[in-house]
Design an enzyme around this catalytic site. Structure first.
Site, short mmCIF file in Angstrom:
data_model
loop_
_atom_site.label_atom_id
_atom_site.label_comp_id
_atom_site.label_asym_id
_atom_site.label_seq_id
_atom_site.Cartn_x
_atom_site.Cartn_y
_atom_site.Cartn_z
CB SER A 146 -0.83 -0.08 1.30
OG SER A 146 -1.92 0.95 1.40
CG ASP A 205 -7.14 -2.38 -3.21
OD1 ASP A 205 -7.45 -1.34 -2.66
OD2 ASP A 205 -5.92 -2.79 -3.11
CG HIS A 219 -5.75 -2.26 0.23
ND1 HIS A 219 -5.08 -1.68 -0.67
CD2 HIS A 219 -5.31 -1.65 1.63
CE1 HIS A 219 -3.95 -0.93 -0.22
NE2 HIS A 219 -4.09 -0.87 0.98
#
Length: 343
Positions: free
Chosen positions: A194, A285, A315
């Protein structure tokens, strides 16, 4: 409900969660609800069940305040922490004089192993070395590497480009000190999830000595544009569009600076020197499309890149490997790619 959940010890909440995940699939399906299909993808039962359990608890990724959000992520991670069977020795170090880091060394790993410099996720605002301890242990054991997990500065106390500067400085320090870390100076990878994937991409694009491999989990690569997946999966799949707005506003509130390639590496003019890469996205996501757009840019630049969409996952799945099932399968695949990429 959140107030009640906060009074339950994480160990108890974690035991309940594991018990639910151990139920037979028909029972788990009853708890999770009807299958979810979106954009031609079917959400994995493991992911749907976890989402349902977090809804019952009332948990959210971002909170009313930054301290509350940080505490919430740390608590949530305690529910699902799991250690690999193989012991891993750790020691804390300081990179580039000021950046805290932790070195992971699996038992029996020979001196001169490859090294992964890892940056944790959390929107540049939350998360730390401890919230990603389990992921780093898993990668160290299953990829046969030493892992240096970097505790870069967080926003809003330290806004852009502080995290990017720390990432570049810590990586440069790791290159210079690889031998003293027990690693091979000629086999150094960079990775992250991320926001950490964003920082790993920044290192891959701008480090003076480029990494030998990059491992990018659902990276944030472009703060300047909302792509289709931001709307498709705006709510209900762990990370939300509102979360990304919250994170971006804390990390880089000056919107004009969001086109800086050190904030949005997708916008870098030249990616031809980027290392060979395994880039994995999650189907459900908001960041899916920008991650895959970055993979396409790498391919167009002549970089050896494997872009893998785990289309049934959400995610953050790397941090969820402790629940087993699809989460662990996806992380195992990434660990295998890292191991192969550093051969």
């Amino acid at each position: 409900m959140p107030q009640l959940a906060e009074r339950i010890p994480p160990s108890v909440a974690g035991a309940v969660l594991r018990a639910v995940f151990a139920l037979p699939d028909p029972v788990r399906r009853l708890i999770a609800g009807r299958p979810v299909v979106r954009d031609g993808q079917r959400l994995a039962l493991d992911a749907q069940l976890l989402l349902q359990m977090t809804r019952l608890e009332g948990a959210t990724l971002t909170g009313a305040t930054v301290p509350a959000a940080r505490q919430g992520l740390a608590r949530g991670q305690e529910y699902i922490n799991r250690l690999p069977a193989r012991p891993v020795r750790t020691r804390n170090v300081t990179a580039a004089d000021t950046v805290p880091a932790r070195l992971y060394e699996p038992k029996g790993l020979a001196e001169g192993s490859p090294l992964l410099v890892f940056f944790h996720g959390g929107g540049w605002v939350i998360g730390d070395i401890d919230t990603h301890d389990s992921v780093c242990r898993y990668l160290a054991v299953n990829a046969e590497v030493r892992v240096l997990s970097v505790g870069y500065r967080l926003a809003p106390e330290h806004r852009f480009p502080a995290a990017a500067d720390d990432a570049l400085a810590a990586y440069a320090w790791a290159v210079e000190n690889a031998a003293s870390l027990g690693a091979d100076p000629g086999a150094i990878a960079v990775g992250g999830d991320s926001a950490g994937g964003n920082l790993a991409a920044v290192v891959g694009a701008f480090a003076d000595r480029r990494p030998d491999f990059a491992l990018l989990f659902y990276p944030a690569t472009d703060m300047s544009v909302r792509r289709r997946s931001r709307a498709l999966f705006a709510d209900g799949f762990y990370l939300t569009d509102a979360d990304m707005v919250w994170f971006s506003d804390h990390y880089c509130p000056d919107e004009e600076r969001r086109t800086d390639p050190k904030a949005s590496p997708l916008l870098a003019k030249d990616l031809s020197g980027f290392p060979a890469t395994y880039l994995v996205t999650a189907g459900f996501d908001p960041l899916r499309d920008e991650g895959e757009a970055f993979g396409k840019r790498l391919e167009e630049a002549g970089v050896r890149v494997a872009v893998r969409r785990q289309e049934d996952l959400i995610h953050g799945f790397a941090n969820m490997w402790g629940l087993g099932g699809r989460f662990q399968e996806a992380l195992a695949e990434a660990a295998g790619a890292l191991r192969t990429g550093l051969l």
